[in-house]
Design a protein around this motif. Sequence first.
Motif, PDB file in Angstrom:
ATOM      1  N   ALA A 158      25.204  56.328  31.141  1.00 17.47           N
ATOM      2  CA  ALA A 158      25.703  57.641  30.724  1.00 17.47           C
ATOM      3  C   ALA A 158      26.889  57.494  29.773  1.00 17.47           C
ATOM      4  O   ALA A 158      27.030  58.252  28.797  1.00 17.47           O
ATOM      5  N   GLU A 159      27.751  56.522  30.058  1.00 11.90           N
ATOM      6  CA  GLU A 159      28.904  56.274  29.193  1.00 11.90           C
ATOM      7  C   GLU A 159      28.450  55.856  27.799  1.00 11.90           C
ATOM      8  O   GLU A 159      28.972  56.350  26.783  1.00 11.90           O
ATOM      9  N   ALA A 160      27.482  54.953  27.731  1.00 14.01           N
ATOM     10  CA  ALA A 160      26.976  54.517  26.423  1.00 14.01           C
ATOM     11  C   ALA A 160      26.371  55.690  25.655  1.00 14.01           C
ATOM     12  O   ALA A 160      26.616  55.854  24.455  1.00 14.01           O
ATOM     13  N   ARG A 161      25.604  56.511  26.337  1.00 10.76           N
ATOM     14  CA  ARG A 161      24.974  57.660  25.674  1.00 10.76           C
ATOM     15  C   ARG A 161      26.013  58.672  25.214  1.00 10.76           C
ATOM     16  O   ARG A 161      25.850  59.324  24.184  1.00 10.76           O
ATOM     17  N   ARG A 162      27.086  58.811  25.990  1.00  8.13           N
ATOM     18  CA  ARG A 162      28.161  59.731  25.575  1.00  8.13           C
ATOM     19  C   ARG A 162      28.772  59.285  24.250  1.00  8.13           C
ATOM     20  O   ARG A 162      29.019  60.098  23.358  1.00  8.13           O
ATOM     21  N   HIS A 163      29.006  57.982  24.115  1.00  2.00           N
ATOM     22  CA  HIS A 163      29.570  57.482  22.863  1.00  2.00           C
ATOM     23  C   HIS A 163      28.592  57.658  21.707  1.00  2.00           C
ATOM     24  O   HIS A 163      29.009  57.974  20.585  1.00  2.00           O
ATOM     25  N   VAL A 164      27.304  57.463  21.964  1.00  2.00           N
ATOM     26  CA  VAL A 164      26.314  57.673  20.897  1.00  2.00           C
ATOM     27  C   VAL A 164      26.343  59.141  20.447  1.00  2.00           C
ATOM     28  O   VAL A 164      26.229  59.427  19.245  1.00  2.00           O
ATOM     29  N   GLN A 167      29.613  47.779  23.683  1.00  3.18           N
ATOM     30  CA  GLN A 167      30.288  47.001  24.717  1.00  3.18           C
ATOM     31  C   GLN A 167      29.811  47.390  26.111  1.00  3.18           C
ATOM     32  O   GLN A 167      29.608  46.527  26.978  1.00  3.18           O
ATOM     33  N   THR A 168      29.607  48.682  26.327  1.00  2.00           N
ATOM     34  CA  THR A 168      29.144  49.133  27.636  1.00  2.00           C
ATOM     35  C   THR A 168      27.749  48.593  27.936  1.00  2.00           C
ATOM     36  O   THR A 168      27.460  48.168  29.064  1.00  2.00           O
ATOM     37  N   VAL A 169      26.879  48.583  26.908  1.00  2.00           N
ATOM     38  CA  VAL A 169      25.542  48.017  27.100  1.00  2.00           C
ATOM     39  C   VAL A 169      25.630  46.511  27.315  1.00  2.00           C
ATOM     40  O   VAL A 169      24.884  45.945  28.123  1.00  2.00           O
ATOM     41  N   ASP A 170      26.553  45.840  26.615  1.00  2.00           N
ATOM     42  CA  ASP A 170      26.767  44.415  26.874  1.00  2.00           C
ATOM     43  C   ASP A 170      27.138  44.168  28.337  1.00  2.00           C
ATOM     44  O   ASP A 170      26.717  43.173  28.942  1.00  2.00           O
ATOM     45  N   ASP A 171      27.936  45.073  28.900  1.00  2.00           N
ATOM     46  CA  ASP A 171      28.310  44.942  30.310  1.00  2.00           C
ATOM     47  C   ASP A 171      27.082  45.050  31.217  1.00  2.00           C
ATOM     48  O   ASP A 171      26.969  44.328  32.217  1.00  2.00           O
ATOM     49  N   LEU A 172      26.180  45.956  30.874  1.00  2.00           N
ATOM     50  CA  LEU A 172      24.939  46.079  31.644  1.00  2.00           C
ATOM     51  C   LEU A 172      24.107  44.804  31.530  1.00  2.00           C
ATOM     52  O   LEU A 172      23.575  44.296  32.523  1.00  2.00           O
ATOM     53  N   LEU A 173      24.021  44.279  30.311  1.00  2.00           N
ATOM     54  CA  LEU A 173      23.242  43.061  30.098  1.00  2.00           C
ATOM     55  C   LEU A 173      23.872  41.869  30.824  1.00  2.00           C
ATOM     56  O   LEU A 173      23.172  40.951  31.245  1.00  2.00           O
ATOM     57  N   GLY A 174      25.209  41.890  30.951  1.00  2.00           N
ATOM     58  CA  GLY A 174      25.895  40.796  31.627  1.00  2.00           C
ATOM     59  C   GLY A 174      25.565  40.721  33.108  1.00  2.00           C
ATOM     60  O   GLY A 174      25.772  39.682  33.750  1.00  2.00           O
ATOM     61  N   ILE A 175      25.062  41.816  33.679  1.00  2.00           N
ATOM     62  CA  ILE A 175      24.678  41.828  35.095  1.00  2.00           C
ATOM     63  C   ILE A 175      23.159  41.786  35.258  1.00  2.00           C
ATOM     64  O   ILE A 175      22.631  41.003  36.049  1.00  2.00           O
ATOM     65  N   TRP A 176      22.457  42.634  34.483  1.00  2.00           N
ATOM     66  CA  TRP A 176      21.016  42.780  34.683  1.00  2.00           C
ATOM     67  C   TRP A 176      20.182  42.277  33.502  1.00  2.00           C
ATOM     68  O   TRP A 176      18.971  42.451  33.484  1.00  2.00           O
ATOM     69  N   GLY A 177      20.819  41.676  32.517  1.00  5.14           N
ATOM     70  CA  GLY A 177      20.091  41.266  31.323  1.00  5.14           C
ATOM     71  C   GLY A 177      19.093  40.149  31.583  1.00  5.14           C
ATOM     72  O   GLY A 177      19.305  39.278  32.424  1.00  5.14           O
ATOM     73  N   ASP A 178      18.011  40.197  30.820  1.00  7.35           N
ATOM     74  CA  ASP A 178      17.012  39.133  30.854  1.00  7.35           C
ATOM     75  C   ASP A 178      17.579  37.925  30.115  1.00  7.35           C
ATOM     76  O   ASP A 178      17.898  38.023  28.930  1.00  7.35           O
ATOM     77  N   PRO A 179      17.718  36.775  30.768  1.00 14.40           N
ATOM     78  CA  PRO A 179      18.280  35.602  30.091  1.00 14.40           C
ATOM     79  C   PRO A 179      17.530  35.218  28.818  1.00 14.40           C
ATOM     80  O   PRO A 179      18.115  34.676  27.887  1.00 14.40           O
TER      81      PRO A 179
END
Length: 352
Positions: A314-320, A235-247
């Motif tokens: 960092a949050e995503a990596r912490r969960h991993v 979900q955190t990575v989805d949030d990153l993609l929602g702002i900076w993701g390649d369409p």
Amino acid sequence: MTMATPAQRTPRSTAPQILDRCRELVHPALTAAIGRLHPWPGEMAAYALGWSEADGKPVGSPGKGVRQALTVLCAEAAGAPGETAIAGAVAVELIHTFTLLHDDIMDGDETRRQRETVWKAYGTGPAVLTGDALFALAVETLADSPNAHSGTAVRHLARALNDLVRGQAEDLLFEARPWTGPEAVRPEEYRSMADRKTGALLGCAAALGAVLAGAPSPTVDALTRAGRHLGMAFQTVDDLLGIWGDPEATGKPVHNDLRRMKKTYPVIAALAAKGPATRSLTALLTSPHPLDDAALRHAAVLIEEAGGRSAALAEARRHVGIVLGCLDSVRLSPDAAEDIRTLLPFLVDRRM
């Protein structure tokens, strides 16, 4: 417990190979399940799953099948053949597709995977109906499984669904809350929402594999926790993609979440920081004027300058890291555990 080595395994497989193997195992049963639906919602379900176009023409671009793969791999990790968990894998894939149908309606999203969403292609009412049909079919599939542990599996699914609804409710309510002040969404509230909205189903996917394999409670609990933290990373990575993701990769417009003013982790983290970028971002987001394309680009820059992007990574990596700790905490089949570990960077380090 004796750890069996699952059949049809390619040693040290790549992540796409692992997903393909699991998808090929589950696909016949998933196809048969969709075939039990009324033809009209069945057609829409096939479209949602990526099997066909809106006119019914078959296509060969299904989704990754992350959740069904996790169910299969967790059954194998618990020492059983992947076939043991096929009913669970079908159920989680159906539930996942149901959530996407309804999420797209609630969020007003018109595109997914670079084509129209189901409600946009067929209408809101038909899309809701198809989601309801998939929900019912998922429960029926799992309840009708001849596996001795199917009753326990259904209870896991029911708890996950209740969590999922709570998480989605929190996410929707966040949209009405202010960006700043005592009513602003805090990082810990975001984590609670993400744990339910996304973590619950991935945790359930892992749990169903372990439960249907007859794994002991400590193994079920460890794999469930691993799945939930994988979901939070996802979900955190989805949030990153929602702002900076390649369409081209996300299938959605650039800055999509910012345009909708969603309370995502990078923005929350940026607003919680100190400094000129945070102050400028606050002024921009609280402006009474809608953000045009130039303002959206500027907001994305300010979020990064304020540390929101790095904080989310960092949050995503912490969960991993927690996922890996869970896998190490119980005795698992080494090959299946290796496959799960192989999937982690593929799922989290997605294209931006």
